[in-house]
Design a protein around this motif. Structure first.
Motif: not given
Length: 272
Positions: A128-129, A238-239, A254-256, A259-261
């Motif tokens: 999520d940019e 998309c990345i 990754y979440a920090s 990045f989101v599921p």
């Protein structure tokens, strides 16, 4: 009739993309089809094609074949799965892993009925940019890998799974992988690596490995941040990357970073 190919024509690749898009809508599911796999030349992919379906099988580990089945027809899925298993057995592969989106319950149940048992789970995460902030660069630098880095790439991959370096591991690193690998360095010493595969404006980050002795010090965050910062000006569709569901430290990193599921992929295994 199912046709088996090692390489795809442009028309075949386009037809598969259309099939994937249609099945994603009809089945409300995602498919683990690595970015660039349809265009790959020097990669261990095998393609199974038929009128109403497609399967992509990979053999990164000589002992097991991973397969993604793409179809909207349960009978076609059965035929593709049988073809993949027969091909694996013919080539002396002892185990087949089928990768299935957990959201597609009907296809999942069909795989279980075929004697496959759950082995492990991966989560695909999409950037999520709006949530991404580039971390400080620090002392970490990146450089494109060369053929001379093959042994280092193989060693880093094998260290990540705590196994010994096999004699043929270096030879088994595909040239395509070397060409898209970034080596992570600290003070002139290689401490990690990652690959970026690109296709149709989508970027998949794979093989992200840091040496065990440098983990937890922010070097991986800095390296991943540099890669993402370099990709964003290209306006990517998309990345994404993937992480095992039990790898909490990596998932937290990754979440920090934004990045989101996106999808949950269950791996189902059957010995042949």
């Amino acid at each position: 009739m199912i046709r088996i190919e090692k390489r795809l024509s442009r028309d075949e690749a386009d037809a598969i993309r259309a099939l994937v898009a249609a099945c994603m809508v009809r089945r409300r599911a995602h498919y683990k089809l690595d970015a660039g796999s349809l265009e790959a030349i020097d990669q261990p992919y095998t393609h199974f094609l038929c009128e109403d379906g497609y399967a992509c099988a990979s053999l990164f580990d000589p002992s097991e074949m991973e397969a993604t089945l793409i179809t909207d027809d349960l009978a076609v899925e059965d035929a593709l799965l049988a073809a993949v298993c027969a091909h694996a057995q013919t080539n002396g592969v002892g185990r087949v892993l089928v990768i299935q989106d957990r959201a597609d319950e009907a296809m999942t149940e069909r795989i279980r009925e075929g004697g496959f048992e759950h082995a492990f789970t991966e989560v695909r995460m999409k950037l999520d940019e709006t949530q991404f902030t580039a971390p400080p660069l620090g002392e970490v630098t990146l450089r494109l890998a060369t053929d001379a880095d093959r042994e280092c790439i193989a060693r880093l991959d094998l260290e990540a799974f705590d196994v010994a370096l096999e004699a043929d591991a270096v030879e088994n690193v595909p040239a395509d992988d070397v060409a898209c690998t970034q080596m992570v360095s600290l003070g002139g010493e290689t401490i990690g690596k990652l690959r970026v595969h690109a296709a149709q404006g989508t970027y998949g980050i794979y093989g992200f490995v840091m040496r065990p002795d440098v983990r937890g010090k922010g070097y991986g965050r800095a390296a991943l941040g540099q890669v993402i910062a370099a990709l964003l000006p290209q306006n990517p569709a998309c990345i994404y990357l993937e992480v095992e569901s039990e790898n909490s430290p990596a998932a937290h990193l990754y979440a920090s970073m934004g990045f989101v599921p996106m999808a949950t992929f269950d791996y189902y295994a059957r010995s042949l």
